[in-house]
Design an enzyme around this catalytic site. Sequence first.
Site, PDB file in Angstrom:
ATOM      1  N   LEU A   1      43.836  45.082  37.283  1.00 11.59           N
ATOM      2  CA  LEU A   1      44.927  46.063  37.159  1.00 11.59           C
ATOM      3  C   LEU A   1      46.012  45.693  38.497  1.00 11.59           C
ATOM      4  CD1 LEU A   1      45.539  48.622  35.755  1.00 11.59           C
ATOM      5  CD2 LEU A   1      44.119  49.798  37.403  1.00 11.59           C
TER       6      LEU A   1
ATOM      7  N   ASN B   1      44.992  46.897  31.933  1.00 11.23           N
ATOM      8  CA  ASN B   1      44.043  48.018  32.282  1.00 11.23           C
ATOM      9  C   ASN B   1      42.951  47.849  31.180  1.00 11.23           C
ATOM     10  OD1 ASN B   1      42.549  50.325  32.369  1.00 11.23           O
ATOM     11  ND2 ASN B   1      44.258  51.899  32.643  1.00 11.23           N
ATOM     12  N   SER B   2      41.879  47.464  31.437  1.00 15.78           N
ATOM     13  CA  SER B   2      40.859  46.944  30.538  1.00 15.78           C
ATOM     14  C   SER B   2      40.183  48.279  30.099  1.00 15.78           C
ATOM     15  CB  SER B   2      39.917  45.856  31.443  1.00 15.78           C
ATOM     16  OG  SER B   2      39.122  46.789  32.457  1.00 15.78           O
TER      17      SER B   2
ATOM     18  N   LEU C   1      32.026  43.067  37.898  1.00 16.74           N
ATOM     19  CA  LEU C   1      31.211  42.667  39.252  1.00 16.74           C
ATOM     20  C   LEU C   1      31.867  43.506  40.780  1.00 16.74           C
ATOM     21  CD1 LEU C   1      30.009  40.273  37.993  1.00 16.74           C
ATOM     22  CD2 LEU C   1      31.034  38.913  39.815  1.00 16.74           C
TER      23      LEU C   1
ATOM     24  N   ASP D   1      34.907  49.639  41.113  1.00 17.64           N
ATOM     25  CA  ASP D   1      35.064  50.665  42.275  1.00 17.64           C
ATOM     26  C   ASP D   1      34.159  51.624  41.833  1.00 17.64           C
ATOM     27  OD1 ASP D   1      36.523  52.840  43.347  1.00 17.64           O
ATOM     28  OD2 ASP D   1      38.342  52.267  42.933  1.00 17.64           O
TER      29      ASP D   1
ATOM     30  N   THR E   1      31.784  35.559  44.342  1.00 15.22           N
ATOM     31  CA  THR E   1      32.956  36.221  44.579  1.00 15.22           C
ATOM     32  C   THR E   1      33.258  36.553  46.185  1.00 15.22           C
ATOM     33  OG1 THR E   1      31.990  38.572  44.396  1.00 15.22           O
ATOM     34  CG2 THR E   1      32.760  37.541  42.380  1.00 15.22           C
ATOM     35  N   GLU E   2      34.487  36.945  46.480  1.00 15.74           N
ATOM     36  CA  GLU E   2      34.776  37.314  47.911  1.00 15.74           C
ATOM     37  C   GLU E   2      34.062  38.576  48.131  1.00 15.74           C
ATOM     38  OE1 GLU E   2      36.800  35.986  45.793  1.00 15.74           O
ATOM     39  OE2 GLU E   2      37.849  34.598  46.422  1.00 15.74           O
ATOM     40  N   GLU E   3      34.258  39.345  47.198  1.00 19.26           N
ATOM     41  CA  GLU E   3      33.187  40.570  47.774  1.00 19.26           C
ATOM     42  C   GLU E   3      31.633  40.554  47.935  1.00 19.26           C
ATOM     43  OE1 GLU E   3      35.311  43.411  47.454  1.00 19.26           O
ATOM     44  OE2 GLU E   3      33.334  44.671  48.547  1.00 19.26           O
TER      45      GLU E   3
END
Lengths: 252, 449
Positions: free
Chosen positions: A97, A129-130, A149, A152, A227-229
């Site tokens: 997004l 916006n999925s 992944l 929010d 992933t970075e997260e």
Amino acid sequence: MLQNKGNPTINKSTGLPRKRFYRARAHSNPLSDSHFPVPLSPSHVDYSQHYPQLFPAADQTGTYKKIQFADIGCGFGGLLISLSTLFPETLMIGMELRDKVTEYVKERILGLRVANPGRYQNVSVVRTNSMKYIPNYFEKGQLSKMFFLFPDPHFKEKNHRRRVISPQLLDEYAYVLQVGGIIYTITDVEELGEWMKSCLQNHLMFEPLSQKELEADPVVKLLSTATEEGQKVARNGGQTFQVVYRRITPAS
Amino acid sequence: MEDSRIEECEHDNSNTQEDAQVEESEQNNKDMEVAPALISVHPTQNSVAVAVGSDLRVFDLLDNCAVTLVDESGGASHNDSIRCIKYGTNGKLFVSAGDDKLVKVWSTDCWRCISTVISEKRVSAVAISNDGLHVCFADKFGVVWVVDLPGFDGTEAPLNKKAAPLLAHYCSIITSLEFSPDGRFIVSADRDFKIRVTVFPTKPLNGAHEIQSFCLGHTEFVSCLAFISAPDSPQGFLVSGGGDSTVRMWDIISGTLLDTCEVGAKVELIESDATEANCLTITDICTIPDCNLIAVAIQSLRGIMLLTCDLPSRTLSVTKVVSITGENFVPTSLGSSISGGLLWMVTGASKLRGSDISSLSRVKAVSGFNKSSPGAPEQEPVVLIDTEIPGGAKLLEKLQGSMSIDEKVFLAAADAVKTAMCNLLIKKQYTDEKREFRKRTRNDKKNTQ
């Protein structure tokens, strides 16, 4: 596009974008009606724009291959990059997004394509916006894998309706997933993990994967490491909660 | 605070701009409150119902008299503008709902309100399942709710039921809800150009999770839906009208767009004041049973357009424009029965700014539709004069609220409805500057006071 000789946002030696020029707030409001083009229908998705080497002509009739993996909220693209080489014959796309973050992923893919000829041609990203437009991108039963992944968490109860996994949105995800297709979710927020698990458990079009199946699936390991997260969570010694389900034909 | 007066004019300018913005959005809110008059006809034309503002008016054509609604909740049946009304296909039930967040289900025998359902948000669309066992309603946040009505004869005390969520269009206003003729599917249309076809399950209270298809193709909000029955296709064919001035025909099993009719372009040729190509929204569509005709009400058109649906080739074409002469009548809603052979129309609105006459409506009817039986003599659709309408003067008095109303008021009404629809359903496009300006006044921070 990549002749960024004087452009500080791209690292001259690797050709890859520098993250600090693409910083964005972690949070983006999925309710706002943002300003980006949306394809009228799945047949209007421009494959030649996303995968130029594989689809040189803009003419779409008889697209022999369709996108099969979708990373919803792909962030900085870590998972997609790993999946691209693991599944070189599969087309995949990330949906994000946030404008700046999408730009970063675009530049990252372009940089990788230049540095590794012939590779990373099967991966792309789109700003959208999925929660509203997934049916515009994918036909019924088109996808074989969907990824959510570290979504929010929207902690406040009044914001729970903004969560990307919900009983109503699962209807749409079930629609675009083929029977047998798999939905992968992971989070470091326990309450969100419980929420997603309960949504999937209660939805008649999904069943959980068995422990054996989870162990046999090469993608599962990537959820927490690619992933970075995920890497940040590991660095901080946090716990992750994984929920992986399969799309089934409901017993009627 | 007083020292800020000495600051540059820039500051003052931005204040005026902000004030203007606030005024503009208040204005828009008031415009959006204008509610169009609605009409619905009993399947065998036993009665006709008109809703204007919060007023629900019904005329019984069998007994030829006005109906007094019985609602034990006391007072006017609805407290705020009614936004949707519908008869069930089996003729036993009628539902009304709107801005007062109440969904009222009425028995058409005794016109008692047998159930009132409270909605969390304002209601924008309603539908009754063909077997009369379920009522569905959609709110402005995109959730479609369902409530079950066990069969009853209308003598029991009214039930106040709680609805269960059936399905949702994420954060999109749902403009129309329809069941397919065979009852297998429920179709929902929204302002994000989408039409969703969902399998209506045997236990709807658990939710409708199996999406059959999406009908994608409209390039603006979808405003109305209707079904054409087809002998060899139990689910019928879906037709939809939209803000893109087109009427489209769909196969709901696959979601395929079968044909598109550019209706707006035809209106521009007819009406001299329809100069703006945008906003020629399809206000309502209604199928006329037995003759494969679809009546279309379009903004600015004083009359209706008739489209023929050719089933073998699955195409739509404009057959005829039925103009209403002698008065300014732009229909805001259409209705027809299965057996009556008439197309009913109403125009009107409530809560018009600057007008102290509230709840006006004007009802008309069109007859003479060619039944699709070969060898039948060609008939021309004709707008009936007041005395020719079933129920005559008594019906008109009841449904209109009065016999004669100043014409100018109706043009204003049609215009107000047009603006309201645009403001509600068309997404505002801001320039980059305006968007940045709007973000300035956004307040994400906690109250530091």
